[in-house]
Design a protein around this motif. Structure first.
Motif, mmCIF file in Angstrom:
data_model
loop_
_atom_site.group_PDB
_atom_site.id
_atom_site.type_symbol
_atom_site.label_atom_id
_atom_site.label_comp_id
_atom_site.label_asym_id
_atom_site.label_seq_id
_atom_site.Cartn_x
_atom_site.Cartn_y
_atom_site.Cartn_z
ATOM 1 N N ILE A 3 23.383 92.115 13.972
ATOM 2 C CA ILE A 3 24.392 93.123 13.647
ATOM 3 C C ILE A 3 23.753 94.497 13.743
ATOM 4 O O ILE A 3 22.787 94.797 13.031
ATOM 5 N N LEU A 4 24.280 95.318 14.643
ATOM 6 C CA LEU A 4 23.833 96.699 14.761
ATOM 7 C C LEU A 4 24.622 97.520 13.742
ATOM 8 O O LEU A 4 25.811 97.781 13.924
ATOM 9 N N ALA A 5 23.971 97.886 12.661
ATOM 10 C CA ALA A 5 24.615 98.661 11.598
ATOM 11 C C ALA A 5 24.355 100.135 11.879
ATOM 12 O O ALA A 5 23.249 100.631 11.653
ATOM 13 N N VAL A 6 25.369 100.835 12.391
ATOM 14 C CA VAL A 6 25.149 102.171 12.942
ATOM 15 C C VAL A 6 26.172 103.180 12.420
ATOM 16 O O VAL A 6 27.317 102.837 12.125
ATOM 17 N N ARG A 7 25.732 104.425 12.356
ATOM 18 C CA ARG A 7 26.613 105.516 11.918
ATOM 19 C C ARG A 7 27.656 105.854 12.983
ATOM 20 O O ARG A 7 28.806 106.115 12.688
ATOM 21 N N ASN A 8 27.224 105.851 14.255
ATOM 22 C CA ASN A 8 28.097 106.212 15.370
ATOM 23 C C ASN A 8 28.477 104.937 16.127
ATOM 24 O O ASN A 8 27.661 104.360 16.842
ATOM 25 N N GLU A 9 29.718 104.489 15.944
ATOM 26 C CA GLU A 9 30.145 103.226 16.540
ATOM 27 C C GLU A 9 30.085 103.251 18.064
ATOM 28 O O GLU A 9 29.730 102.241 18.686
ATOM 29 N N GLN A 10 30.417 104.370 18.685
ATOM 30 C CA GLN A 10 30.399 104.437 20.142
ATOM 31 C C GLN A 10 28.988 104.257 20.683
ATOM 32 O O GLN A 10 28.765 103.543 21.657
ATOM 33 N N LYS A 11 28.018 104.893 20.013
ATOM 34 C CA LYS A 11 26.626 104.705 20.414
ATOM 35 C C LYS A 11 26.186 103.257 20.187
ATOM 36 O O LYS A 11 25.406 102.698 20.960
ATOM 37 N N GLY A 12 26.709 102.666 19.135
ATOM 38 C CA GLY A 12 26.400 101.262 18.861
ATOM 39 C C GLY A 12 26.943 100.344 19.938
ATOM 40 O O GLY A 12 26.267 99.397 20.366
ATOM 41 N N ILE A 13 28.156 100.623 20.401
ATOM 42 C CA ILE A 13 28.768 99.821 21.469
ATOM 43 C C ILE A 13 27.949 99.943 22.749
ATOM 44 O O ILE A 13 27.692 98.952 23.447
ATOM 45 N N GLU A 14 27.505 101.155 23.057
ATOM 46 C CA GLU A 14 26.672 101.358 24.249
ATOM 47 C C GLU A 14 25.340 100.625 24.100
ATOM 48 O O GLU A 14 24.823 100.056 25.075
ATOM 49 N N ALA A 15 24.785 100.634 22.889
ATOM 50 C CA ALA A 15 23.523 99.925 22.638
ATOM 51 C C ALA A 15 23.707 98.417 22.815
ATOM 52 O O ALA A 15 22.858 97.737 23.404
ATOM 53 N N ALA A 16 24.829 97.896 22.310
ATOM 54 C CA ALA A 16 25.109 96.463 22.450
ATOM 55 C C ALA A 16 25.232 96.082 23.926
ATOM 56 O O ALA A 16 24.729 95.029 24.354
ATOM 57 N N LYS A 17 25.878 96.939 24.708
ATOM 58 C CA LYS A 17 25.999 96.689 26.145
ATOM 59 C C LYS A 17 24.622 96.672 26.804
ATOM 60 O O LYS A 17 24.349 95.861 27.692
ATOM 61 N N GLN A 18 23.768 97.572 26.342
ATOM 62 C CA GLN A 18 22.410 97.642 26.878
ATOM 63 C C GLN A 18 21.639 96.349 26.597
ATOM 64 O O GLN A 18 20.939 95.821 27.460
ATOM 65 N N VAL A 19 21.801 95.838 25.366
ATOM 66 C CA VAL A 19 21.150 94.564 25.012
ATOM 67 C C VAL A 19 21.679 93.444 25.902
ATOM 68 O O VAL A 19 20.913 92.630 26.437
ATOM 69 N N ASN A 20 22.997 93.415 26.092
ATOM 70 C CA ASN A 20 23.605 92.339 26.891
ATOM 71 C C ASN A 20 23.261 92.436 28.365
ATOM 72 O O ASN A 20 23.216 91.421 29.063
ATOM 73 N N ARG A 21 23.001 93.656 28.848
ATOM 74 C CA ARG A 21 22.559 93.787 30.237
ATOM 75 C C ARG A 21 21.170 93.178 30.430
ATOM 76 O O ARG A 21 20.876 92.591 31.465
ATOM 77 N N ARG A 22 20.334 93.296 29.410
ATOM 78 C CA ARG A 22 18.983 92.740 29.494
ATOM 79 C C ARG A 22 18.961 91.244 29.195
ATOM 80 O O ARG A 22 18.139 90.502 29.727
ATOM 81 N N SER B 40 21.920 88.410 28.881
ATOM 82 C CA SER B 40 23.359 88.171 29.001
ATOM 83 C C SER B 40 23.929 87.273 27.911
ATOM 84 O O SER B 40 25.109 87.371 27.571
ATOM 85 N N LYS B 41 23.097 86.412 27.330
ATOM 86 C CA LYS B 41 23.592 85.494 26.292
ATOM 87 C C LYS B 41 23.364 86.018 24.873
ATOM 88 O O LYS B 41 23.621 85.314 23.894
ATOM 89 N N ALA B 42 22.893 87.261 24.753
ATOM 90 C CA ALA B 42 22.610 87.831 23.429
ATOM 91 C C ALA B 42 23.888 87.944 22.601
ATOM 92 O O ALA B 42 24.952 88.296 23.114
ATOM 93 N N ASN B 43 23.770 87.619 21.320
ATOM 94 C CA ASN B 43 24.900 87.690 20.387
ATOM 95 C C ASN B 43 24.710 88.919 19.500
ATOM 96 O O ASN B 43 23.969 88.881 18.515
ATOM 97 N N VAL B 44 25.372 90.003 19.884
ATOM 98 C CA VAL B 44 25.191 91.285 19.196
ATOM 99 C C VAL B 44 26.548 91.813 18.757
ATOM 100 O O VAL B 44 27.512 91.824 19.528
ATOM 101 N N LYS B 45 26.618 92.259 17.501
ATOM 102 C CA LYS B 45 27.855 92.822 16.978
ATOM 103 C C LYS B 45 27.587 94.202 16.393
ATOM 104 O O LYS B 45 26.521 94.436 15.815
ATOM 105 N N VAL B 46 28.552 95.099 16.534
ATOM 106 C CA VAL B 46 28.426 96.457 16.004
ATOM 107 C C VAL B 46 29.282 96.591 14.752
ATOM 108 O O VAL B 46 30.452 96.199 14.737
#
Length: 306
Positions: A43-62, A64-70
């Protein structure tokens, strides 16, 4: 201790649920990527949700099966911290690892929504409240861990009990040192209380040495490319800086109460190792007073019952 422990030493983390605060960039994002790549739900616990969503996408690009939630979390707002904890406890049955990573460094004088000096309020009190509110989940998850990030700055830190809000005078770096010493004292005091209650949950502190991260934006969230480029040339990368956090989070030989940092000269660079400088910084009287004040200021009172 394993020599040159790195990301390849992390075993499978499938089935684990992990919260990482401040994980949209820097050390937090590196930590999240490493743990998600090993099968943990992060769980990415973040102040800025949009930045968190971009970070989650970055993790999934590296991976693909990563389970990440913002999930949104503003550590400078006690009401927001409470809402986060309520939402998490509704959605998740367990919490294996809580990584208190988020932080601001040397901003201009500012207060949180609740009237705390920004660095003390965010770096320490926010994490103190969050950990306390999530404690029931941690205690009911066998062998769970709390990892709290301190800093080399804590070495010269002092708790200004007569001026915690900075109203009697404020300077950025001394108040940053205060917040990082508070992180260290909290981590150790928490472990002592967990041990006294005979819980399987443990608390460990760590620091990244000197790593090139976006914390140099001084809490603004601005991109400081020039300064980060300079730091990359002089100090270790965010990936290397994240290793002490990862080691603290999953190394089975740790028993709680340790302080993990780089093994190089001055603990500035290198691979994870136990840093004994915390013995010089830990004062039981100061840590107990800080704990009591933290409970009073946040309204969060710890109960050690599994």
């Amino acid at each position: 201790m394993v020599n040159k422990w790195d990301e390849t030493c992390i075993p499978d983390q499938s089935g684990k649920t992990i919260i990482i605060t401040g994980s949209s960039s820097g050390l937090g994002l590196e930590t999240a990527t490493a743990l998600a790549s090993k099968g943990a739900e992060v769980i990415l616990a973040v102040r800025n949700e949009q930045k968190g969503i971009e970070a989650a996408k970055q993790v999934n690009r590296r991976h693909s099966k990563a389970n990440v939630k913002v999930m949104k979390l503003n550590l400078g707002d006690l009401n927001d911290i409470n809402n986060f904890a309520v939402d998490f406890k509704k959605q998740y049955a367990r919490l294996d690892i809580l990584i208190n990573n988020a932080g601001v460094m040397m901003p201009p004088y500012e207060k949180t929504k609740d009237g705390f000096e920004l660095q003390f309020g965010t770096n320490h009190l926010g994490h103190f409240a969050l950990t306390g509110l999530l404690l029931p989940k941690l205690l009911n998850t066998p062998n769970s861990r709390v990892v709290t990030l301190s800093s080399l700055a804590a070495l010269k830190g002092h708790i200004f009990f007569d001026n915690l809000d900075g109203s009697k005078g404020y300077r950025g770096f001394p108040f940053y040192r205060q917040s990082k010493l508070a992180n260290l004292l909290f981590a150790k005091e928490l472990d002592l209380r967990l041990r006294a209650a005979k819980m399987t949950t443990i608390s460990i502190a760590c620091h990244p040495g000197i790593a090139a991260t976006n914390i140099t934006s001084r809490g603004s969230g601005r991109d400081m490319k020039f300064l980060t480029t300079l730091m990359n040339a002089l100090f270790q990368t965010a990936a290397m800086g994240a290793l002490p956090t990862l080691y603290a989070a999953i190394e089975p030989s740790l028993i709680g109460g340790e302080y993990i940092g780089p093994d190089g000269r001055g603990a500035k660079k290198g691979y994870p190792a136990i840093d004994t400088s915390n013995h010089k910084m830990f004062d039981k009287g100061v840590s107990e007073k800080l704990w009591q004040i933290s409970e009073t200021l946040t309204g969060v009172h710890y109960t050690f019952v599994g």
